[in-house]
Enzyme design. Structure first.
Site, PDB file in Angstrom:
ATOM      1  N   ASN A 189     117.982  70.596 120.759  1.00 23.14           N
ATOM      2  CA  ASN A 189     118.510  71.526 121.753  1.00 23.14           C
ATOM      3  C   ASN A 189     118.180  70.986 123.137  1.00 23.14           C
ATOM      4  O   ASN A 189     117.021  70.993 123.559  1.00 23.14           O
ATOM      5  CB  ASN A 189     117.907  72.922 121.551  1.00 23.14           C
ATOM      6  CG  ASN A 189     118.445  73.929 122.563  1.00 23.14           C
ATOM      7  OD1 ASN A 189     119.294  73.606 123.391  1.00 23.14           O
ATOM      8  ND2 ASN A 189     117.935  75.143 122.490  1.00 23.14           N
TER       9      ASN A 189
ATOM     10  N   THR B 108     107.928  77.341 122.392  1.00 21.97           N
ATOM     11  CA  THR B 108     108.502  76.011 122.551  1.00 21.97           C
ATOM     12  C   THR B 108     110.012  75.978 122.351  1.00 21.97           C
ATOM     13  O   THR B 108     110.681  75.071 122.830  1.00 21.97           O
ATOM     14  CB  THR B 108     107.884  75.080 121.509  1.00 21.97           C
ATOM     15  OG1 THR B 108     107.925  75.769 120.248  1.00 21.97           O
ATOM     16  CG2 THR B 108     106.447  74.763 121.840  1.00 21.97           C
TER      17      THR B 108
ATOM     18  N   GLU C 118     104.511  67.875 123.592  1.00 21.14           N
ATOM     19  CA  GLU C 118     103.345  67.384 124.319  1.00 21.14           C
ATOM     20  C   GLU C 118     103.611  66.204 125.246  1.00 21.14           C
ATOM     21  O   GLU C 118     102.900  66.007 126.227  1.00 21.14           O
ATOM     22  CB  GLU C 118     102.234  67.038 123.315  1.00 21.14           C
ATOM     23  CG  GLU C 118     101.655  68.302 122.715  1.00 21.14           C
ATOM     24  CD  GLU C 118     100.863  68.085 121.436  1.00 21.14           C
ATOM     25  OE1 GLU C 118      99.654  67.935 121.524  1.00 21.14           O
ATOM     26  OE2 GLU C 118     101.463  68.087 120.342  1.00 21.14           O
TER      27      GLU C 118
HETATM   28 MO1  MOS Z   1      98.928  70.937 120.091  1.00 21.21          MO
HETATM   29  S1  MOS Z   1      97.349  70.378 121.284  1.00 21.21           S
HETATM   30  O1  MOS Z   1      98.612  70.114 118.630  1.00 21.21           O
HETATM   31  O2  MOS Z   1      99.042  72.593 119.943  1.00 21.21           O
END
Ligand code: MOS
Length: 704
Positions: free
Chosen positions: A597, A465, A671
């Site tokens: 970032n 991520t 998400e």
């Molecule tokens: Mo996320 S679905 O809480 O990795």
């Protein structure tokens, strides 16, 4: 004052990843390593009548074969999300029951991977088989249990009365299918015992300290005797938070055979044994006045779980935050079917929930001849309707307005089938996007070294991520150093507890802790800037100025509901003759609080949109109806987007730091990007073709 936060910083881990020097779990080199291969059930419901391992055991190189007849010793963990958690409450090899196709029924250990795999195929199993329940259609539903202590059902006002008095009504059923996380890095583990009472686990996990406690409980050890090493994850999406049965079994077998053991799941095994997003069936009912004020909303959801654990795809969680109505009714039901256990998958609940809600809002807008942007502006919720709390920040209207402006929404023809280009129908669609802001307690160690570099250390991790870079940028900002001078170490349980990389919370958890630790370093050094601190450090003759600091949520969530917001606008082109659809343009505008970032944050939104396009158009895990085994073998039989399927995705952030939430003002962005994507595409398809598709994925057969 050096300004790093909010700028676009290149990934700290980028070079290691693209040059192959980043070490993933299965790649760790351990002397004496042996290899395990899983034996899995070829029926989906029944009992093992007999299991013959003699041929496998005689195969050259085979060291041991484990089945339910000789299971390795495992203790049942507390399994309560706080101390410990395994994805499936049933321990592997605990009896002869088969609950789903592909369930682990044995493990063969050999000196090489190929010999273990070969021998695993020689294990002969006879079953007593019962007809499996596969899929939502035949299942029996009951009210879903509490989800993290909260009811998923809810009622305020009186839905029936509100609906009866409404002028415009929508009632429709929206479906999603079983979807797989399909991370690039397969699920894998190396379990390495030292002296029989200390365990090192190399396994991709989103929750280092939780996984440490879980493995400790599974073997009756104090946590300090277990070390989890997970510096890199090749994607996870919710499927790598807790140990799956293969990890539990691998660690137990490694102890018994007194050898370091590696188990890597095949892509096919991952379809059954490493989670999925449950299929859902959702009914949305909307009632509105003639000018588009919502009077009644009902959202009824069905999803499925496995016979061996409980997981609800919590779609109704999100409904009370989206649109306000005096009469609101939520129902969430769950059924047990013969599949492996579903779990969290990028925006669990929010993603399929918004697929339904945002499709239905579009249907209502067409019915009322209103601009769907206007309809949303008119009805946006100002508070969380179940918790009765105001949002600490919203800017949803700004997301809609800025998105509409950037996309050129005002030029949208208000009829379906009214845009064409190169003989294809063109359609424009939009949908809202949202995800809650969460954070956990985190502890970080910061060190300033005489050579002018800083080290930041925490167990919190980066599943792809951008956490390495976010941590480095935050430290650089506070210490006043160039970001290249900051080295970050993550993903090891020997480091201070950095919390969970899940629920989009790693940034919101780590940033305040990094700030606190770096401020503490400056304080320790009696300096305001890194330059003074360095001078003091060099004078002192010490090896480093070092500080460890923590940051944790207080009671702010009693005063506020924390929520991120966004809007997607997209264009599709449809070749009606062959049912070919192309997404040709994409604009996303998000308010995620402080952007730490700009580069990795925008990448997270793009990744979410791409994953959403896959969900909308391609992804589906099919099952053999008789064996219950997923008919997915690899990344060629599970379709998801390639580069040619994806347009340029323009991402813009609006809003301000959410300092009610944490001192860094960041809410996280892992998400939100996927939420609303499939609805925006369905809405664009309707605009292009006049055809409303309510079943995902929207494959060519549904377009023809
Ligand atoms: Mo996320 S679905 O809480 O990795």
């Amino acid at each position: 004052m050096n300004k790093v936060i909010g700028t676009g910083v290149n990934r700290q881990d980028g070079k290691a990843k693209v040059t192959g020097t980043a070490t993933y779990a299965a790649e760790h080199q351990i002397p004496g390593l042996v290899h395990g291969y899983l034996v899995t059930a070829s029926i989906a419901n029944g009992q093992i009548k007999s299991i013959d391992t003699s041929a496998a055991a005689k195969t050259p190189g085979v060291i041991a074969v484990f089945t339910h007849k000789n299971p390795p010793k495992i203790f049942k963990p507390t399994n309560n999300f706080i101390n410990s958690k395994i994805y499936e409450a049933r321990l592997p090899l605990s009896d002869n029951q088969v609950h789903y196709g592909g369930q682990i029924i044995g493990l063969v250990v050999a000196d090489t991977f190929e010999r273990a795999r070969d021998a695993a195929h020689l294990v002969k199993v006879e079953y007593t088989s019962q007809k499996p329940l596969i899929g939502i259609k035949q299942a029996t539903f009951k009210d879903a249990p509490l989800f993290f202590g909260e009811e998923l059902k809810f009622e305020k006002g009186n839905f029936a009365t509100g609906m009866a008095n409404a002028t415009a009504k929508i009632e429709a059923t929206y479906k999603t299918v079983t979807e797989l996380h399909a991370p690039m890095e397969p699920h894998a583990i190396i379990a390495h015992w030292q002296d029989g009472d200390s365990l090192t686990i190399y396994e991709p996990t989103q929750w280092v300290k939780g996984t440490q406690r879980t493995y400790a409980e599974l073997f009756g050890l104090p946590s300090e005797r277990v070390r989890i090493v997970t510096p890199f994850l090749g994607g996870a999406f919710g499927s790598k938070v807790f140990p799956w049965p293969h990890g539990v079994l691998a660690a137990a077998v490694a102890r018994q055979i007194k050898r370091p053991l590696r188990v890597v799941l095949s892509r096919r095994q991952m379809t059954a044994n490493a989670g999925h997003r449950s299929e859902t069936e959702q009914i949305i009912r909307l009632g509105a006045t003639a000018d588009g004020q919502l009077m009644a909303i009902a959202h009824d959801v069905k999803s499925c779980t496995s016979p061996v654990d409980v997981f609800t795809e919590p779609c109704t969680n999100i409904t009370p935050v989206m649109y306000v109505a005096p009469n609101l009714r939520l129902k969430q039901e769950l059924a047990v079917i013969n599949l492996g256990t579903p779990t969290f998958m990028r925006a669990p609940g929010e993603n399929p929930g918004l697929w339904a809600i945002e499709s239905a809002m579009d249907e209502l807008a067409w019915k009322l001849q209103l601009d769907p942007v206007e309809l949303r502006l008119k009805n946006e919720a100002k508070e969380h309707q179940r918790r009765n709390l105001p949002f600490s920040a919203k800017n949803f209207a700004e997301c809609l307005q800025v998105g509409a402006e950037k996309f050129g929404w005002k030029d949208r023809p208000k009829q379906v089938r009214s845009l064409t280009r190169d003989g294809k129908l063109i359609g424009w669609g939009m949908a809202a996007s949202t995800f809650p802001g969460s954070r956990g307690a985190a502890t970080v160690k910061a060190r300033l070294l005489p050579d002018g570099t800083a080290h930041i250390l925490t167990s919190g991790n980066d599943m792809g991520t951008g956490a390495y870079t976010v941590v480095a940028a935050t430290a650089a900002e506070v210490l006043g150093l160039p970001v290249e001078k900051v080295r970050v170490e993550l993903g090891d349980s020997l480091l201070p507890d950095g919390g969970l990389a899940g629920g989009s919370q790693m940034t919101a958890s780590l940033v305040p802790a990094v700030m606190a630790a770096c401020q503490q370093v400056l304080k320790t050094s009696n300096a305001k800037t890194s330059q003074e601190a360095l001078t003091n450090l060099q004078k002192s003759g010490k090896a480093a100025f070092e500080a460890t600091a923590s940051s944790a949520p207080g009671d702010e969530s009693k005063k506020w509901a924390f929520q991120s917001w966004g809007a997607h606008f997209c264009e599709v082109s449809v070749d009606e003759e062959i049912g070919r659809l192309q997404v040709t343009r994409w604009v996303s505008v998000m308010n995620i609080g402080q952007v730490i970032n700009a580069k990795t944050a925008a990448s997270q939104v793009r990744g979410g949109v791409i994953m959403g396009i896959g969900q909308a158009l391609m992804e589906e895990c099919h099952f053999d109806p008789s064996s219950g085994y997923p008919v997915i073998y690899d990344l060629a039989t599970y379709h998801f987007p390639a580069h040619a399927d994806i347009p340029r995705i323009q991402v813009t952030f609006v809003g301000a730091p959410d300092i009610n939430f944490n001192p860094g003002g960041a809410r996280g962005v892992g998400e939100i990007g996927i939420t609303g994507v499939s609805a925006a595409i369905a809405n664009a398809i309707y605009h292009a073709t006049g055809k409303r598709i309510r079943d995902l994925p929207m494959t060519p057969d549904k377009l023809l």
